[in-house]
Write a protein that holds these residues in place. Sequence first.
Motif, PDB file in Angstrom:
ATOM      1  N   MET A   1       0.931  -1.234   0.145  1.00 58.31           N
ATOM      2  CA  MET A   1      -0.141   0.045   0.007  1.00 58.31           C
ATOM      3  C   MET A   1       0.980   1.420   0.076  1.00 58.31           C
ATOM      4  N   ALA A   2       1.997   1.253   0.551  1.00 59.82           N
ATOM      5  CA  ALA A   2       2.944   2.579   0.758  1.00 59.82           C
ATOM      6  C   ALA A   2       3.341   2.536  -0.535  1.00 59.82           C
ATOM      7  N   ASP A   3       3.483   1.798  -1.423  1.00 61.87           N
ATOM      8  CA  ASP A   3       3.915   2.013  -3.020  1.00 61.87           C
ATOM      9  C   ASP A   3       3.117   2.784  -3.598  1.00 61.87           C
ATOM     10  N   PHE A   4       1.617   3.087  -3.370  1.00 60.49           N
ATOM     11  CA  PHE A   4       0.797   3.697  -4.208  1.00 60.49           C
ATOM     12  C   PHE A   4       1.320   5.201  -4.209  1.00 60.49           C
ATOM     13  N   ILE A   5       1.567   5.936  -3.263  1.00 58.75           N
ATOM     14  CA  ILE A   5       1.820   7.156  -2.870  1.00 58.75           C
ATOM     15  C   ILE A   5       3.464   7.515  -2.389  1.00 58.75           C
ATOM     16  N   ASP A   6       4.069   8.158  -3.148  1.00 61.37           N
ATOM     17  CA  ASP A   6       5.366   8.461  -2.546  1.00 61.37           C
ATOM     18  C   ASP A   6       5.612   9.809  -2.330  1.00 61.37           C
ATOM     19  N   GLY A   7       4.605  10.651  -2.231  1.00 60.44           N
ATOM     20  CA  GLY A   7       4.725  12.254  -2.090  1.00 60.44           C
ATOM     21  C   GLY A   7       5.176  13.132  -3.112  1.00 60.44           C
ATOM     22  N   THR A   8       5.625  12.481  -4.095  1.00 63.66           N
ATOM     23  CA  THR A   8       6.054  13.295  -5.445  1.00 63.66           C
ATOM     24  C   THR A   8       5.479  13.075  -6.592  1.00 63.66           C
ATOM     25  N   GLU A   9       4.238  12.426  -6.521  1.00 69.28           N
ATOM     26  CA  GLU A   9       3.567  12.459  -7.780  1.00 69.28           C
ATOM     27  C   GLU A   9       2.850  13.579  -8.354  1.00 69.28           C
ATOM     28  N   ASN A  10       3.036  13.948  -9.465  1.00 71.95           N
ATOM     29  CA  ASN A  10       2.064  15.034  -9.977  1.00 71.95           C
ATOM     30  C   ASN A  10       0.699  14.637 -10.103  1.00 71.95           C
ATOM     31  N   VAL A  11      -0.067  15.677 -10.455  1.00 72.98           N
ATOM     32  CA  VAL A  11      -1.397  15.282 -10.386  1.00 72.98           C
ATOM     33  C   VAL A  11      -1.588  14.802 -12.143  1.00 72.98           C
ATOM     34  N   THR A  12      -1.937  13.495 -12.092  1.00 70.49           N
ATOM     35  CA  THR A  12      -1.977  12.804 -13.228  1.00 70.49           C
ATOM     36  C   THR A  12      -3.238  12.156 -12.964  1.00 70.49           C
ATOM     37  N   VAL A  13      -3.737  11.581 -13.899  1.00 72.96           N
ATOM     38  CA  VAL A  13      -4.805  10.491 -13.712  1.00 72.96           C
ATOM     39  C   VAL A  13      -4.287   9.245 -13.026  1.00 72.96           C
ATOM     40  N   HIS A  14      -3.084   8.690 -13.497  1.00 78.43           N
ATOM     41  CA  HIS A  14      -2.625   7.681 -12.478  1.00 78.43           C
ATOM     42  C   HIS A  14      -2.398   8.095 -11.028  1.00 78.43           C
ATOM     43  N   GLY A  15      -1.979   9.274 -10.892  1.00 84.01           N
ATOM     44  CA  GLY A  15      -1.668   9.935  -9.258  1.00 84.01           C
ATOM     45  C   GLY A  15      -3.020   9.879  -8.607  1.00 84.01           C
ATOM     46  N   ILE A  16      -3.919  10.488  -9.413  1.00 79.37           N
ATOM     47  CA  ILE A  16      -5.223  10.577  -8.526  1.00 79.37           C
ATOM     48  C   ILE A  16      -5.900   9.263  -8.440  1.00 79.37           C
ATOM     49  N   PHE A  17      -5.865   8.477  -9.225  1.00 82.30           N
ATOM     50  CA  PHE A  17      -6.528   7.000  -9.103  1.00 82.30           C
ATOM     51  C   PHE A  17      -5.659   6.341  -7.917  1.00 82.30           C
ATOM     52  N   ASN A  18      -4.315   6.648  -7.894  1.00 81.10           N
ATOM     53  CA  ASN A  18      -3.671   5.999  -6.630  1.00 81.10           C
ATOM     54  C   ASN A  18      -4.208   6.511  -5.302  1.00 81.10           C
ATOM     55  N   TRP A  19      -4.419   7.776  -5.332  1.00 85.08           N
ATOM     56  CA  TRP A  19      -4.637   8.400  -4.017  1.00 85.08           C
ATOM     57  C   TRP A  19      -6.209   7.962  -3.794  1.00 85.08           C
ATOM     58  N   ILE A  20      -7.123   8.002  -4.667  1.00 81.43           N
ATOM     59  CA  ILE A  20      -8.561   7.527  -4.616  1.00 81.43           C
ATOM     60  C   ILE A  20      -8.532   5.941  -4.152  1.00 81.43           C
ATOM     61  N   ARG A  21      -7.522   5.254  -4.582  1.00 77.74           N
ATOM     62  CA  ARG A  21      -7.596   3.611  -4.257  1.00 77.74           C
ATOM     63  C   ARG A  21      -7.117   3.765  -2.927  1.00 77.74           C
ATOM     64  N   LEU A  22      -6.052   4.485  -2.437  1.00 78.45           N
ATOM     65  CA  LEU A  22      -5.560   4.592  -1.053  1.00 78.45           C
ATOM     66  C   LEU A  22      -6.647   4.845  -0.005  1.00 78.45           C
ATOM     67  N   LEU A  23      -7.172   6.023  -0.533  1.00 77.99           N
ATOM     68  CA  LEU A  23      -8.325   6.657   0.526  1.00 77.99           C
ATOM     69  C   LEU A  23      -9.696   5.520   0.511  1.00 77.99           C
ATOM     70  N   ILE A  24      -9.751   4.875  -0.368  1.00 75.89           N
ATOM     71  CA  ILE A  24     -11.005   3.983  -0.187  1.00 75.89           C
ATOM     72  C   ILE A  24     -10.697   2.729   0.660  1.00 75.89           C
ATOM     73  N   ILE A  25      -9.480   2.392   0.563  1.00 75.25           N
ATOM     74  CA  ILE A  25      -8.919   1.311   1.430  1.00 75.25           C
ATOM     75  C   ILE A  25      -8.956   1.774   2.757  1.00 75.25           C
ATOM     76  N   PHE A  26      -8.192   2.791   2.907  1.00 68.48           N
ATOM     77  CA  PHE A  26      -8.279   3.683   4.336  1.00 68.48           C
ATOM     78  C   PHE A  26      -9.795   3.884   5.015  1.00 68.48           C
ATOM     79  N   SER A  27     -10.529   4.424   4.154  1.00 67.43           N
ATOM     80  CA  SER A  27     -11.898   4.402   4.632  1.00 67.43           C
ATOM     81  C   SER A  27     -12.752   3.114   5.198  1.00 67.43           C
ATOM     82  N   VAL A  28     -12.568   2.174   4.136  1.00 63.40           N
ATOM     83  CA  VAL A  28     -13.143   0.697   4.325  1.00 63.40           C
ATOM     84  C   VAL A  28     -12.700   0.325   5.810  1.00 63.40           C
ATOM     85  N   ILE A  29     -11.297   0.381   6.011  1.00 59.84           N
ATOM     86  CA  ILE A  29     -10.765  -0.197   7.246  1.00 59.84           C
ATOM     87  C   ILE A  29     -11.161   0.971   8.377  1.00 59.84           C
ATOM     88  N   THR A  30     -11.223   2.095   8.199  1.00 57.92           N
ATOM     89  CA  THR A  30     -11.658   2.856   9.153  1.00 57.92           C
ATOM     90  C   THR A  30     -13.194   3.112   9.762  1.00 57.92           C
TER      91      THR A  30
END
Length: 163
Positions: A1-30
């Motif tokens: 999961m830590a590989d999704f976001i490295d803090g340096t990603e530009n706002v791209t479709v891929h980068g936004i998709f990774n953020w959304i995926r991470l936030l969905i996982i985070f939200s479900v667990i929370t």
Amino acid sequence: MADFIDGTENVTVHGIFNWIRLLIIFSVITVIGNYIGYKHPIGEAFIGMGILSLITLAGVWMERELPFNISSILYISIIGIVIALPGMPTSEFVLYYVSKIELLSIVTVFLAYVGIGMGKSWDEFKALGWKAVVITILVIASTYYGSAIVAHIILVLTGVPAA
């Protein structure tokens, strides 16, 4: 999961998709932890986490796209404060649903994520040596005791008897 976001990603479709995926996982667990620990309704908690996730996405986007050298946490905080201000049309909706999420539920998942990230960089941490371990322990202990002291002072000032 830590590989999704490295803090340096530009706002791209891929980068936004990774953020959304991470936030969905985070939200479900929370939400699951929130339901088990605090018995808040799952549907309302999901809406609350959706609101928090949208605020997070907006703050991360602003950090990367606006020409100011400001951390995303500041943007996220400002957005959250503004949409929850009394008198704002979003205030009641946001406050109702976000109040269905306990802070401890969010923090537990966040700390687990940080622990996973630390585990992946354990060799780098060990390379810092014993001084880093001592500093880490002192920082954690100081934060804990400082918070306890402030909480005790506030409780005494508000008339809650000291234990």
